[in-house]
Design an enzyme around this catalytic site. Structure first.
Site, PDB file in Angstrom:
ATOM      1  N   HIS A  56      40.727  13.915  40.648  1.00  0.00           N
ATOM      2  CA  HIS A  56      41.310  14.177  41.964  1.00  0.00           C
ATOM      3  C   HIS A  56      40.618  15.360  42.646  1.00  0.00           C
ATOM      4  O   HIS A  56      41.243  16.375  42.988  1.00  0.00           O
ATOM      5  CB  HIS A  56      42.810  14.440  41.845  1.00  0.00           C
ATOM      6  CG  HIS A  56      43.570  14.081  43.105  1.00  0.00           C
ATOM      7  ND1 HIS A  56      44.829  13.558  43.092  1.00  0.00           N
ATOM      8  CD2 HIS A  56      43.234  14.181  44.412  1.00  0.00           C
ATOM      9  CE1 HIS A  56      45.243  13.355  44.334  1.00  0.00           C
ATOM     10  NE2 HIS A  56      44.288  13.739  45.151  1.00  0.00           N
ATOM     11  N   LEU A  57      39.341  15.179  42.891  1.00  0.00           N
ATOM     12  CA  LEU A  57      38.513  16.240  43.463  1.00  0.00           C
ATOM     13  C   LEU A  57      38.253  16.062  44.956  1.00  0.00           C
ATOM     14  O   LEU A  57      37.446  16.804  45.529  1.00  0.00           O
ATOM     15  CB  LEU A  57      37.158  16.288  42.733  1.00  0.00           C
ATOM     16  CG  LEU A  57      37.191  16.628  41.240  1.00  0.00           C
ATOM     17  CD1 LEU A  57      35.779  16.592  40.669  1.00  0.00           C
ATOM     18  CD2 LEU A  57      37.829  17.990  41.010  1.00  0.00           C
ATOM     19  N   ASP A  96      42.285  -2.062  59.332  1.00  0.00           N
ATOM     20  CA  ASP A  96      43.340  -1.099  59.651  1.00  0.00           C
ATOM     21  C   ASP A  96      44.103  -1.667  60.837  1.00  0.00           C
ATOM     22  O   ASP A  96      43.569  -1.743  61.938  1.00  0.00           O
ATOM     23  CB  ASP A  96      42.757   0.268  60.003  1.00  0.00           C
ATOM     24  CG  ASP A  96      43.836   1.339  60.115  1.00  0.00           C
ATOM     25  OD1 ASP A  96      44.937   1.020  60.614  1.00  0.00           O
ATOM     26  OD2 ASP A  96      43.592   2.492  59.716  1.00  0.00           O
ATOM     27  N   ASP A 151      38.861   8.488  41.965  1.00  0.00           N
ATOM     28  CA  ASP A 151      39.223   9.901  41.979  1.00  0.00           C
ATOM     29  C   ASP A 151      40.730  10.100  41.827  1.00  0.00           C
ATOM     30  O   ASP A 151      41.183  11.213  41.602  1.00  0.00           O
ATOM     31  CB  ASP A 151      38.753  10.541  43.295  1.00  0.00           C
ATOM     32  CG  ASP A 151      38.988  12.043  43.330  1.00  0.00           C
ATOM     33  OD1 ASP A 151      38.594  12.720  42.361  1.00  0.00           O
ATOM     34  OD2 ASP A 151      39.560  12.530  44.327  1.00  0.00           O
ATOM     35  N   ARG A 190      44.899   6.992  47.155  1.00  0.00           N
ATOM     36  CA  ARG A 190      46.059   7.157  46.277  1.00  0.00           C
ATOM     37  C   ARG A 190      45.937   6.172  45.133  1.00  0.00           C
ATOM     38  O   ARG A 190      45.567   5.014  45.327  1.00  0.00           O
ATOM     39  CB  ARG A 190      47.365   6.906  47.044  1.00  0.00           C
ATOM     40  CG  ARG A 190      47.706   7.977  48.077  1.00  0.00           C
ATOM     41  CD  ARG A 190      48.116   9.283  47.407  1.00  0.00           C
ATOM     42  NE  ARG A 190      48.552  10.274  48.361  1.00  0.00           N
ATOM     43  CZ  ARG A 190      47.762  11.205  48.890  1.00  0.00           C
ATOM     44  NH1 ARG A 190      46.464  11.216  48.585  1.00  0.00           N
ATOM     45  NH2 ARG A 190      48.247  12.097  49.729  1.00  0.00           N
ATOM     46  N   GLU A 219      48.851  11.010  37.106  1.00  0.00           N
ATOM     47  CA  GLU A 219      47.814  12.029  36.956  1.00  0.00           C
ATOM     48  C   GLU A 219      48.359  13.221  36.176  1.00  0.00           C
ATOM     49  O   GLU A 219      49.443  13.720  36.480  1.00  0.00           O
ATOM     50  CB  GLU A 219      47.318  12.475  38.338  1.00  0.00           C
ATOM     51  CG  GLU A 219      46.624  11.363  39.095  1.00  0.00           C
ATOM     52  CD  GLU A 219      46.096  11.797  40.457  1.00  0.00           C
ATOM     53  OE1 GLU A 219      46.323  12.967  40.850  1.00  0.00           O
ATOM     54  OE2 GLU A 219      45.442  10.990  41.131  1.00  0.00           O
TER      55      GLU A 219
END
Length: 591
Positions: free
Chosen positions: A327-328, A219, A304, A280, A309
């Site tokens: 997407h939980l 990062d 996920d 994402r 989607e």
């Protein structure tokens, strides 16, 4: 020349005091600007009756209870666009999740009454921010309440994938008993690369450490001391993907991260790497991932999120080595209640006239101020973008110094908007944050980014608000060593010429290039023919050169060539430029 120093604390006014000392001459006065902190408020709702809040999608009961204490609440779910447009003129605030499109027509239909839009969640792709700002409507979101839920789901996918839980469950339910087929792998002692060390990424790292994993992270904005505090080593992108047994993605979807995992990056990974994505969908090239799975480069993936989607007819979802969930990441009862409370508090605060820390667009700027500062606002953002792209991977950006050269008196130039745009340029290219005048200081503070400001008071006409802006990033490594000043900071400086932002200094080298399109910086031995050699390579690759400038220390010594290009050069073209014997280093930057 007089120097003026002031801090980052937000303020609406400054006072100037004289001193007998100066860092430049003993006789010149030194002006120190002191901040008088004020409470920033703007009136959104000013009437004796209660405001009306339209809740267009299901919201947790705790959030509704909070709203009802302050406003009349209309819960109308599953509205058609026509129904929403008909209702909105009767509402002061609107709360949505991801299923309701809040487009320009909604703001126009409100007749100016709609003052706040609350997005119960993080992403605001469904809200037209430009239209909201034009109509004086504040947009707020709820970015923190689902952090733990997303991290827990990432760990759930990590463990389920490593032990083939989903596949084994389906097999048993199909009447099979294939113990040998579903032998898993242990997590203890394995290296997990957390790609994106923000709120969710750092929580995943904490939990993975508890499972006995060795955790590294990539990062470019994460402070190294924060990573060290939880036993995580910050490394470069290439080092992270090359050394990881497991990769967990927690980066936002930006132009810089779009399909960041692709054929090229998969080829750099360990054979048998396992990948988790709860961030994402677009950060992975899904077709490339299928190829990597088929080739055995990637042993398994647990996903996920997806580019589209819900995914339809997806080879990736159907792959036997892929575990997929719909997407939980934020789907726990606790997270849903937390989001409801967070967005309700933000909306109530905004209706009360408070500038919400989670605002994702700025209040309207007076037209005369915006008109005067417009070219400098563009310059400020571009300098921030250039500076952060010069930071080498693994270096956490923590300290930034901004210097303004101006002939204006201290109380005649409010630099908050310029500082906000520099912050925007520094953060947005590698983040999902939306930075503006409202939330710039808050966003910088949340990321451990300290911004100091200094002003050089110049002699001359105050007709123009600024002569130059300089951005310095200290205590970092640079991808382009020539961008380092004599004291070791990354330094870029720019001016506005004929209304166009120009880059005028990189490190200690003077250049003069328009900040349009993209930029190639080359350090070279100053000798004849260099411009022709680089230009020929770009021409052969059908890359149009918009401008070129060379700054040098002395003839036949070292020089920096800045080349503006309209198209992105291929990797082969950049490689050829780097192979020119006189070129000592180069970097490609997106402006």
């Amino acid at each position: 020349m007089t120097t003026i120093n002031f801090s980052i604390k937000p303020s609406l006014s400054w006072k100037s005091h004289l001193s007998s000392t100066s860092p430049f001459t003993a006789s010149s006065p030194r002006h120190v600007i002191h901040h008088r902190q004020t409470h920033s408020r703007f009136i959104i709702f000013a009437t004796s009756s209660k405001p009306t809040v339209l809740v267009a999608e299901k919201l947790g009961e705790a959030g509704l209870t909070l709203l009802k204490q302050f406003a009349d609440v209309d819960c109308s779910y599953s509205l058609t666009p026509q129904e929403l447009n008909a209702k909105i003129s009767l509402c002061d605030a609107l709360i949505v999740r991801s299923g309701t499109k809040v487009n320009r027509e909604v703001f126009e239909s409100s007749g100016g009454r709609l003052k706040v839009v609350g997005r119960a969640g993080v992403g605001i792709d469904n809200v037209d921010l430009a239209a909201a700002t034009e109509h004086g409507c504040l947009v707020v979101n709820a970015p923190t309440a689902n952090t733990v839920a997303a991290a827990e789901h990432g760990i759930a996918l990590l463990t389920a994938m490593s032990r083939n839980i989903a596949q084994a469950d389906a097999s048993v339910k199909a009447g099979k008993w294939l113990r040998n087929k579903y032998v898993g792998v242990s997590l203890v002692g394995k290296t997990l690369a957390v790609m994106g060390f923000g709120k969710v990424g750092s929580e995943v790292a904490r939990r993975a450490k508890g499972l006995g994993m060795h955790v590294i992270a990539y990062d470019p904005y994460a402070p190294a001391d924060r990573a060290r505090a939880i036993g995580v080593e910050l490394v470069s992108f290439d080092e992270a993907i090359a050394s990881a047994d497991f990769i967990s993605l927690h980066m936002p979807l930006t132009p810089a991260t779009n399909k960041i995992l692709n054929d090229e990056t998969f080829a750099k990974m360990k054979k048998g790497v396992r990948i988790v994505n709860v961030a994402r969908g677009g950060v992975i090239d899904e077709e490339a991932l299928v190829r990597a799975l088929d080739a055995g480069i990637v042993a398994q993936a647990a996903l996920d999120v997806f580019t589209v989607e819900p995914p339809k007819d997806s080879k990736l979802v159907l792959h036997e080595n892929v575990t997929a969930t719909p997407h939980l990441g934020a789907s726990t009862m606790e997270a849903q209640e937390g989001v409801a409370i967070e967005i309700a508090e933000a909306v109530v605060g905004a209706l009360n006239g408070e500038l919400a820390a989670t605002a994702v667009n700025a209040p309207m700027v007076p037209a005369e101020v915006l008109s005067e500062l417009k070219p400098f606002v563009a310059l400020a953002e571009k300098l921030g973008r250039l500076a952060v792209q010069l930071v080498a991977g693994g270096s956490g950006v923590k300290s930034v110094k901004v210097t303004y050269g101006s002939a204006r008196a201290p109380d005649d130039l409010d630099t908050r908007l310029l500082r906000a745009m520099i912050t925007k340029g520094l953060i947005e290219p590698i983040s999902s944050s939306f930075v503006n005048l409202v939330n710039a200081d808050f966003t910088a503070k949340q990321r451990g980014l300290r911004i100091a400001e200094e002003r050089f008071l110049l002699n001359g006409s105050p007709e123009s608000p600024l002569e130059f802006i300089q951005v310095q990033i200290s205590s970092v490594d640079s991808k382009f060593a020539s961008a380092l000043s004599d004291s070791g900071e990354i330094r870029v400086e720019g001016r506005v010429k004929d209304g166009i932002p120009h880059l005028t200094k990189v490190g200690s080298f003077e250049v003069d290039v328009s900040l349009e399109g993209s930029l190639i910086l080359c350090r070279q031995v100053d000798q004849p023919g260099m411009i022709g050699k680089v230009g020929s390579i770009l021409s052969e690759e059908n890359v149009n050169v918009s401008f070129m400038s060379v700054g040098r220390i002395a003839p036949r010594k070292h020089a920096v060539m800045a080349i503006g290009v309209d198209e992105q050069p291929t990797k082969e073209a950049l490689k050829r430029i780097g192979e020119i014997p006189a070129v000592e280093e180069f970097v490609y930057l997106k402006i």
